[in-house]
Design an enzyme around this catalytic site. Structure first.
Site, short mmCIF file in Angstrom:
data_model
loop_
_atom_site.label_atom_id
_atom_site.label_comp_id
_atom_site.label_asym_id
_atom_site.label_seq_id
_atom_site.Cartn_x
_atom_site.Cartn_y
_atom_site.Cartn_z
N THR A 180 -6.95 10.03 8.10
CA THR A 180 -6.77 10.28 9.33
C THR A 180 -6.16 11.45 9.72
OG1 THR A 180 -6.12 7.74 9.09
CG2 THR A 180 -5.42 8.77 11.07
N VAL A 209 -11.47 -3.25 12.89
CA VAL A 209 -10.65 -2.21 13.67
C VAL A 209 -9.70 -1.57 12.88
CG1 VAL A 209 -9.41 -2.21 15.83
CG2 VAL A 209 -11.45 -3.69 15.66
N SER A 210 -9.29 -0.17 12.92
CA SER A 210 -8.41 0.79 12.78
C SER A 210 -6.99 0.50 13.43
CB SER A 210 -8.96 2.24 12.61
OG SER A 210 -7.85 3.02 12.31
N ASP A 211 -6.03 1.02 12.70
CA ASP A 211 -4.64 1.01 13.32
C ASP A 211 -4.85 2.20 14.34
OD1 ASP A 211 -4.97 2.58 10.59
OD2 ASP A 211 -3.01 3.45 11.74
N ILE A 231 -3.34 2.92 4.80
CA ILE A 231 -4.27 1.70 5.01
C ILE A 231 -3.82 0.99 6.18
CG2 ILE A 231 -4.84 -0.58 4.04
CD1 ILE A 231 -4.67 0.71 1.23
N GLY A 232 -5.10 0.99 7.26
CA GLY A 232 -4.79 0.56 8.73
C GLY A 232 -4.21 -0.86 8.49
N1 GLY Z 1 -5.39 4.42 8.87
C1 GLY Z 1 -6.71 4.40 9.29
C2 GLY Z 1 -7.40 3.33 8.80
O1 GLY Z 1 -7.19 2.65 8.09
O2 GLY Z 1 -8.57 3.04 9.56
#
Ligand code: GLY
Length: 318
Positions: A180, A209-211, A231-232
């Site tokens: 990211t 859907v990403s964070d 990890i989102g």
């Molecule tokens: N942090 C990025 C994602 O997991 O989409």
């Protein structure tokens, strides 16, 4: 304070994940981050507003193919690139973003446009309509390295859970990651803003859907701003960016807010990292993952987080 206002500060990241294998890799990532930090610091010294500096910083990181955002984004399970990005103005406490947008060079510019719109967060179809409306040029963000990574994974029937944090020949095959990019700034007016952009986890189910375009991954108030990586799903479960910022807004100092929030995430076995700063100019970062690729400018010096030991780590700079 300087003679012309508040001392500008900034911190940026290019992802978090498992260890950078080659020292040559770490050095070249450091050089990329320092080049971008220096450019954005100069922009802030010239009086650029926080939001403008954040968007420019995100664009530079999106344009750097080694990071998983914009050009160089990872591919989803169906072999397509879908990107997400958001911008939050701390002063206005206003969030905007796009989710799973394709064929655009800088997703953060859509988030920037949406800042002043009545509808401020668009999903894939709405983002595609907006791209057409704004007549943004068509851009294919796919790189050969990311395609090779996906082809390799396809042979193994997508057994790996995430793509590499950094796209480099020497690392891509062995480095699981959570790429990211993010930028957090304090401008000369004392205004805070934050932006985050991603190609997602890589190899994920279509529609995931990403964070990065949620307050869980990107959040600011007038008091502080935080951008997350990792990890989102882990970031969303901790609601990490908002959690840290709300603690600061409620009176905790930035370091305490990072220590408490990252310790809770570590206890819950999350795999993530975060960067942030507050209205007084304090800078902080933290991670539970092996590495966090971040760099900062305090006004006095440049620094980075690339050599932090593995596991839970928190750092601060004045
Ligand atoms: N942090 C990025 C994602 O997991 O989409």
């Amino acid at each position: 304070m300087t003679s012309t206002g508040v001392q500008p500060k900034l911190i940026i990241h290019g992802g978090a994940g498992s260890s950078l294998q080659g020292k040559g890799g770490a050095d070249s990532v450091r050089r990329s981050l320092y080049t971008i930090v220096t450019q954005i610091y100069d922009l802030l010294m010239d009086g650029a507003p926080a939001e403008t500096a954040v968007v420019r910083g995100c664009q530079l990181l999106e344009d750097e193919p080694r990071f998983n955002a914009g050009t160089g984004s990872v591919l989803q399970s169906d072999g397509q690139v879908r990107m997400s990005a958001s911008l939050m103005s701390g002063t206005d406490q206003r969030f905007s973003g796009v989710i799973n947008v394709s064929r655009v060079k800088n997703p953060i510019r859509l988030a920037e446009f949406l800042q002043t719109c009545p509808d401020r967060i668009l999903s894939d179809k709405g983002s595609a309509y907006l791209l057409r409306e704004l007549q943004f040029p068509d851009h294919d963000p796919l790189t050969d390295l990311r395609l090779q990574e996906w082809m390799q994974e396809r042979k193994g029937n997508f057994s790996r859970s995430m793509a590499g944090v950094v796209a480099e020949d020497e690392m891509a095959s062995s480095t699981a990651g959570r790429g990211t990019i993010g930028v957090v700034v304090l401008d000369r007016q004392g205004h805070v803003a934050v932006g985050t952009s991603t190609g997602g986890k890589g190899f994920e189910r279509v529609g995931r859907v990403s964070d990065s375009a949620m307050p869980a991954g990107n959040y600011a108030t007038a008091e502080a701003g935080v951008s997350c990586t990792g990890i989102g799903e882990d970031i969303i479960d901790e609601c990490l960016a908002a959690r840290i910022v709300v603690r600061v807004t409620d009176g905790a100092d930035l370091k305490t807010a990072f220590v408490r929030s990252l310790s809770e995430a570590h206890a819950n076995q999350r795999d993530l990292g975060a960067i942030g700063l507050d209205r007084t100019g304090k800078i902080a970062w933290g991670k539970t993952s092996e590495v966090l690729l971040a760099a900062y400018h305090t006004g006095e010096h440049l620094g980075d987080t690339l050599d932090m030991p593995e596991g839970l780590q928190i750092g601060t700079a004045p």
